[in-house]
Motif scaffolding. Structure first.
Motif, PDB file in Angstrom:
ATOM      1  N   MET A 110      55.021 -42.357  13.876  1.00 33.16           N
ATOM      2  CA  MET A 110      56.111 -41.843  14.724  1.00 33.16           C
ATOM      3  C   MET A 110      55.573 -40.963  15.847  1.00 33.16           C
ATOM      4  SD  MET A 110      58.982 -41.038  11.838  1.00 33.16           S
ATOM      5  CE  MET A 110      60.380 -40.654  12.874  1.00 33.16           C
ATOM      6  N   LEU A 111      54.485 -40.254  15.567  1.00 28.08           N
ATOM      7  CA  LEU A 111      53.922 -39.362  16.584  1.00 28.08           C
ATOM      8  C   LEU A 111      52.839 -40.030  17.435  1.00 28.08           C
ATOM      9  CD1 LEU A 111      53.694 -36.110  14.425  1.00 28.08           C
ATOM     10  CD2 LEU A 111      55.328 -36.583  16.256  1.00 28.08           C
ATOM     11  N   SER A 112      52.594 -41.327  17.180  1.00 29.13           N
ATOM     12  CA  SER A 112      51.589 -42.039  17.985  1.00 29.13           C
ATOM     13  C   SER A 112      52.163 -42.353  19.376  1.00 29.13           C
ATOM     14  CB  SER A 112      51.197 -43.350  17.286  1.00 29.13           C
ATOM     15  OG  SER A 112      52.297 -44.237  17.320  1.00 29.13           O
ATOM     16  N   PHE A 113      51.318 -42.830  20.251  1.00 29.68           N
ATOM     17  CA  PHE A 113      51.753 -43.160  21.620  1.00 29.68           C
ATOM     18  C   PHE A 113      52.920 -44.154  21.593  1.00 29.68           C
ATOM     19  CE2 PHE A 113      51.445 -46.211  25.174  1.00 29.68           C
ATOM     20  CZ  PHE A 113      51.765 -45.349  26.228  1.00 29.68           C
ATOM     21  N   TYR A 114      52.778 -45.231  20.811  1.00 30.84           N
ATOM     22  CA  TYR A 114      53.821 -46.257  20.764  1.00 30.84           C
ATOM     23  C   TYR A 114      55.100 -45.738  20.103  1.00 30.84           C
ATOM     24  CZ  TYR A 114      50.415 -49.569  22.479  1.00 30.84           C
ATOM     25  OH  TYR A 114      49.493 -50.203  23.258  1.00 30.84           O
ATOM     26  N   GLY A 115      54.933 -44.861  19.125  1.00 30.31           N
ATOM     27  CA  GLY A 115      56.094 -44.255  18.468  1.00 30.31           C
ATOM     28  C   GLY A 115      56.915 -43.450  19.463  1.00 30.31           C
ATOM     29  N   ILE A 116      56.215 -42.630  20.241  1.00 32.87           N
ATOM     30  CA  ILE A 116      56.906 -41.803  21.244  1.00 32.87           C
ATOM     31  C   ILE A 116      57.545 -42.692  22.317  1.00 32.87           C
ATOM     32  CG2 ILE A 116      56.537 -40.033  23.036  1.00 32.87           C
ATOM     33  CD1 ILE A 116      54.357 -38.885  21.069  1.00 32.87           C
ATOM     34  N   LEU A 117      56.839 -43.780  22.652  1.00 32.78           N
ATOM     35  CA  LEU A 117      57.370 -44.719  23.646  1.00 32.78           C
ATOM     36  C   LEU A 117      58.670 -45.368  23.151  1.00 32.78           C
ATOM     37  CD1 LEU A 117      56.459 -45.934  26.436  1.00 32.78           C
ATOM     38  CD2 LEU A 117      55.614 -47.890  25.141  1.00 32.78           C
ATOM     39  N   VAL A 118      58.667 -45.799  21.894  1.00 31.09           N
ATOM     40  CA  VAL A 118      59.871 -46.413  21.300  1.00 31.09           C
ATOM     41  C   VAL A 118      61.022 -45.404  21.327  1.00 31.09           C
ATOM     42  CG1 VAL A 118      60.889 -47.259  19.118  1.00 31.09           C
ATOM     43  CG2 VAL A 118      58.659 -48.083  19.850  1.00 31.09           C
ATOM     44  N   PHE A 119      60.700 -44.166  20.956  1.00 32.86           N
ATOM     45  CA  PHE A 119      61.721 -43.121  20.943  1.00 32.86           C
ATOM     46  C   PHE A 119      62.284 -42.913  22.352  1.00 32.86           C
ATOM     47  CE2 PHE A 119      63.051 -38.730  21.511  1.00 32.86           C
ATOM     48  CZ  PHE A 119      63.971 -38.593  20.480  1.00 32.86           C
ATOM     49  N   ALA A 120      61.391 -42.799  23.327  1.00 33.64           N
ATOM     50  CA  ALA A 120      61.813 -42.533  24.710  1.00 33.64           C
ATOM     51  C   ALA A 120      62.695 -43.660  25.252  1.00 33.64           C
ATOM     52  CB  ALA A 120      60.583 -42.337  25.589  1.00 33.64           C
ATOM     53  N   ILE A 121      62.282 -44.905  25.006  1.00 36.53           N
ATOM     54  CA  ILE A 121      63.054 -46.054  25.506  1.00 36.53           C
ATOM     55  C   ILE A 121      64.434 -46.106  24.835  1.00 36.53           C
ATOM     56  CG2 ILE A 121      63.163 -48.603  25.540  1.00 36.53           C
ATOM     57  CD1 ILE A 121      60.066 -48.534  25.901  1.00 36.53           C
ATOM     58  N   SER A 122      64.447 -45.916  23.500  1.00 38.80           N
ATOM     59  CA  SER A 122      65.736 -45.962  22.776  1.00 38.80           C
ATOM     60  C   SER A 122      66.649 -44.837  23.238  1.00 38.80           C
ATOM     61  CB  SER A 122      65.520 -45.822  21.264  1.00 38.80           C
ATOM     62  OG  SER A 122      64.483 -46.621  20.864  1.00 38.80           O
ATOM     63  N   PHE A 123      66.071 -43.652  23.338  1.00 36.58           N
ATOM     64  CA  PHE A 123      66.850 -42.486  23.745  1.00 36.58           C
ATOM     65  C   PHE A 123      67.457 -42.712  25.137  1.00 36.58           C
ATOM     66  CE2 PHE A 123      67.076 -38.458  26.071  1.00 36.58           C
ATOM     67  CZ  PHE A 123      67.886 -37.701  25.223  1.00 36.58           C
ATOM     68  N   ALA A 124      66.612 -43.145  26.097  1.00 43.66           N
ATOM     69  CA  ALA A 124      67.059 -43.346  27.475  1.00 43.66           C
ATOM     70  C   ALA A 124      68.126 -44.451  27.549  1.00 43.66           C
ATOM     71  CB  ALA A 124      65.868 -43.685  28.362  1.00 43.66           C
TER      72      ALA A 124
END
Lengths: 126, 214
Positions: free
Chosen positions: B87-101
């Motif tokens: 969850m704290l990896s680069f791709y995890g943060i990316l998934v979070f950012a895209i979903s959130f946005a």
């Protein structure tokens, strides 16, 4: 030579064994040290090796050994290799590079601890 | 003296029937019990295998079952760490950012009342479908069960249930506060991503270590 080192090490540990909390705290160090000396070992082999080195004085039960091995594996200090031996699968444990470093740290800590305890025990506290 | 294939199978079946259902835990116990029996025989125990085995089990069965529980706890710790790392990896943060946005932008343009129930119940529905497929597949193909894979399902199931309860109890807040909704949706998506990634890693781990052993 290795056997002699292990004997000295485990005999030193045994001094602490009368207290079960101290024993629990030293179990990981015993496992790490054995694996450092023997490269790879399986669970039963570890229990028997410790028993043999200490002439049966120290008996590590499977209830204590396997959870400790799994915890060390989960922490990334050990890695597992499964091999087919005598009609069954056998899980060998060996140290990772992180495990090697941790073994050195743990042994240094233990040596310091034993030294301090010896000073305390031998000194005239009164 | 080494135990025969049938005797090893007997130990394996006994442990499996004693609720040690995961092969990765059981194989180590089978080896431990078998090694102990072989040693007894080598040391001069002339009795039949089944009597030696029975003696061992009378003395050690409760310890083996306790060991099984401790192993499952160690597996959960390992899984939680792996999920956290993913969850704290680069791709995890990316998934979070895209979903959130995406959810945030969508809720500005579309009335959130329409899609809130879908967003919040999607993870638990997805997870239930995954669990049914998994257990049906295991039963149908008679596959071995591995502890970490099943504990991963258990851990994630708990998280998804939490989302589901949040969606029931705080439905009104979520419909009004789009930022909270976007945060929860982002978190559940990154958790789904971590579940999928850790699951793949676990399957690869077990394949390398167990399935292809000859």
């Amino acid at each position: 030579m290795h056997k002699k080192i292990m004997y000295i090490f485990v005999v030193q540990i045994e001094v602490l064994m009368s207290n079960s909390k101290l024993y629990k705290g030293s179990l990981n160090t015993i496992i790490l040290k054995l694996l450092q000396v023997h490269h790879k070992m399986y669970g039963y082999e570890i229990t028997q090796k410790v028993k043999a080195i200490t002439n049966g004085e120290l008996n590590i039960t499977e209830g204590a050994l396997y959870p400790a091995l799994h915890k060390l594996e989960a922490e990334g200090l050990l890695e597992v290799e499964v091999t087919k031996v005598d009609n069954r699968l056998r899980k060998y444990y060996k140290l990772t590079s992180m495990g090697n470093r941790e073994t050195v740290n743990k042994l240094t800590e233990l040596a310091e601890y034993i030294k301090t305890m010896q000073v305390l025990v031998n000194s005239k506290l009164a | 003296m080494k135990l025969s294939r049938e005797q090893i199978q007997f130990i394996n079946d006994y442990l499996e029937n004693s609720d040690i259902i995961h092969i990765d835990i059981r194989l180590e116990m089978v080896d431990h019990v078998a090694s102990n029996i072989e040693e007894r025989i080598s040391n001069g125990d002339k009795r039949d295998f089944y009597f030696i085995f029975k003696d061992y089990m009378v003395k050690n069965k409760s310890l083996l079952l306790k060991n099984n529980k401790k192993f499952l706890r160690a597996a959960e710790i390992k899984i939680l760490k792996a999920i956290g790392r993913t969850m704290l990896s680069f791709y995890g943060i990316l998934v979070f950012a895209i979903s959130f946005a995406s959810i945030y932008l969508m809720s500005i343009n579309v009335n959130s009342v329409v899609f809130v129930p879908y967003i919040l119940s999607a993870p638990i529905i997805g997870f239930v479908i995954f669990a049914i497929t998994y257990f049906s597949g295991m039963k149908f193909f008679k596959l071995d069960r591995y502890s970490s894979i099943e504990r991963l399902g258990f851990v994630c199931g708990m998280f998804f249930q939490l989302f589901y309860f949040v969606s029931i109890f705080y439905k009104n807040i979520l419909e009004q506060k789009t930022i909270v909704l976007a945060l929860i949706a982002g978190f559940s998506m990154v958790l789904l991503f971590a579940l999928a990634k850790v699951y793949t890693q676990m399957v690869a781990y077990y394949r390398n270590r167990f399935e292809f052993v000859e």
